[in-house]
Write a protein that holds these residues in place. Structure first.
Motif, PDB file in Angstrom:
ATOM      1  N   GLU A 249     -41.373 -19.678  25.883  1.00 31.15           N
ATOM      2  CA  GLU A 249     -42.137 -20.196  27.028  1.00 31.15           C
ATOM      3  C   GLU A 249     -43.572 -19.681  27.044  1.00 31.15           C
ATOM      4  O   GLU A 249     -44.426 -20.219  27.742  1.00 31.15           O
ATOM      5  N   ALA A 255     -43.240 -24.568  24.422  1.00 24.34           N
ATOM      6  CA  ALA A 255     -42.639 -24.872  25.730  1.00 24.34           C
ATOM      7  C   ALA A 255     -42.726 -26.369  26.025  1.00 24.34           C
ATOM      8  O   ALA A 255     -41.753 -26.987  26.487  1.00 24.34           O
ATOM      9  N   PRO A 303     -38.128 -21.522  34.371  1.00 25.39           N
ATOM     10  CA  PRO A 303     -37.916 -22.658  33.483  1.00 25.39           C
ATOM     11  C   PRO A 303     -38.526 -23.956  34.005  1.00 25.39           C
ATOM     12  O   PRO A 303     -38.638 -24.915  33.284  1.00 25.39           O
ATOM     13  N   LYS A 308     -44.226 -22.797  36.355  1.00 16.69           N
ATOM     14  CA  LYS A 308     -45.050 -22.260  35.266  1.00 16.69           C
ATOM     15  C   LYS A 308     -46.517 -22.544  35.561  1.00 16.69           C
ATOM     16  O   LYS A 308     -47.370 -21.684  35.439  1.00 16.69           O
TER      17      LYS A 308
END
Ligand code: SF4
Ligand code: SF4
Length: 377
Positions: A249, A255, A303, A308
């Motif tokens: 990630e 990612a 996730p 993010k």
């Protein structure tokens, strides 16, 4: 879009010595039937190195010229005609070729330079992306061999095979893309679109000497003694990220590839040949500010893309080091939002409208742009 397994080769190559590099490249192509099976006799082959700027090979910013030279010789021995091309981030392409050692490679091998100037629009296979303006000169060759330099990267965590193909986007469109895709995951989606549009026949990563710390321009050279290769740029980056100890990630190209379920984004779908991850792994690699800061570690825990992006939005800001700045203006030319001014021979940044693309840090030739959490004015 995931429809099969990918193969990645990792091999040792301690030094930039012609015999060692040739041996390493042979190992990389061997599981695919040798380079003779990747290219056809009489074909025009474009080698796409990393040519970020006009810097010497010792700085580990660009693909080492010996890797390019040996690869060019192997292609010629297999009956191919070699071209070398890129659209560097700054400096004139000819100057970048000369200082990086590629001009010498062209003299020694007879490879020709392909200057990326014209644009062709290519429809993207990535959902939600507009047509991608690639270098039209790519149509003059039969296939592309992508030869990236393994480095840390302030925006994407790591630059390897996928990011290297951004050099196939010509000139001002790079700035436009940074403006249209300011967040790292979204920008990485675009990078995947470029990579899929270029469709290199094969990708090689020069990690004989990689770059750690605040890459891709101002980090430290770090000898890893590795060459890696794969037909899949995504699989190659997935493996390289594991070797350097990143969470997947933290490398936003990997990612984003996972989000789109692209082949090669999941290590379980990759067959490794040569060294194992454990044998190649660099346990004390400095993965740079994008991955090692407090937020960098947190990225891996979330996730969901929206979370993010929430954390990415809290990335550091560029700050001009007044002692080092010469007022050359290269950062101002590179800035997509035009928030850099040069006054009395010094650069200054209007942080309110800065999108933190870090193009200024990447291209400043004097290391005068630092990344800080709370910039002063
Ligand atoms: S910050 Fe770097 S690129 Fe910008 S003007 Fe100063 S020396 Fe030049
Ligand atoms: S100041 Fe630097 S980081 Fe900010 S938008 Fe301009 S080039 Fe990008």
């Amino acid at each position: 879009m995931n429809s099969g397994r990918e193969k990645v080769v990792i091999t040792g190559c301690r030094h930039y010595h012609p015999v060692e590099v040739r041996q390493g490249l042979r190992e990389i192509f061997k599981p695919f039937g040798g380079i003779e099976s990747v290219i056809g006799r009489g074909q025009k082959i474009l080698i796409k190195p990393n040519l970020l700027a006009a810097v010497t090979p010792a700085e580990a910013v660009t693909t080492h010229p010996l890797v390019v030279r040996v690869l060019a010789e192997m292609i010629q021995e297999a009956g191919g005609k070699v071209y070398i091309g890129d659209s560097p981030g700054s400096d004139r392409q000819e100057l970048a070729h000369r200082v990086s050692g590629l001009e010498d490679v062209m003299k020694k091998t007879g490879a020709e330079m392909l200057v990326f100037e014209k644009i062709k629009e290519v429809e993207s296979t990535i959902r939600g992306l507009k047509a991608i303006p690639l270098a039209a000169e790519l149509d003059e060759v039969d296939l592309v061999i992508n030869v990236g330099k393994l480095k840390t990267h302030s925006l994407t965590g790591m630059t390897g095979a996928v990011k290297n193909l951004f050099g196939c986007v010509v000139g001002a469109n790079k700035k436009r893309f940074h403006l249209e895709h300011p967040l790292p995951l979204d920008f990485s989606k675009l990078l995947l679109g470029v990579s899929l549009a270029v469709k290199p026949a094969f990708s090689v990563l020069d990690a004989v000497v990689a770059m750690e710390g605040p890459g891709p321009r101002r980090g430290k050279p770090r000898q890893l003694g590795l060459l890696m290769g794969s037909p899949s740029p995504v699989a190659l980056d997935t493996v390289a990220a594991e070797v350097l100890g990143f969470f997947p990630e933290q490398v936003t190209t990997v990612a984003a590839a996972r989000n789109f379920k692209l082949n090669g984004a999941d290590p379980d779908d990759i067959d490794l040949v040569g060294l194992s991850i454990e044998e190649a792994k660099v346990t004390d690699f400095d993965r740079g500010p994008a991955a090692t800061g407090k937020l960098g570690r947190l990225f891996a825990l979330f996730p969901v893309a929206i979370l993010k992006n929430f954390f990415y939005a809290r990335r550091p800001y560029p700050q001009v080091n007044r002692e080092r700045c010469t007022g050359c203006g290269i950062c101002r030319e590179a800035c997509p939002t035009q928030v850099i001014r040069i006054t009395d021979g010094l650069a200054s940044i209007e942080h309110y409208e800065c999108i933190r693309c870090y193009c200024c840090q990447e291209l400043c030739p004097h290391g005068a742009i630092m990344l800080v959490n709370s910039p002063s004015h």
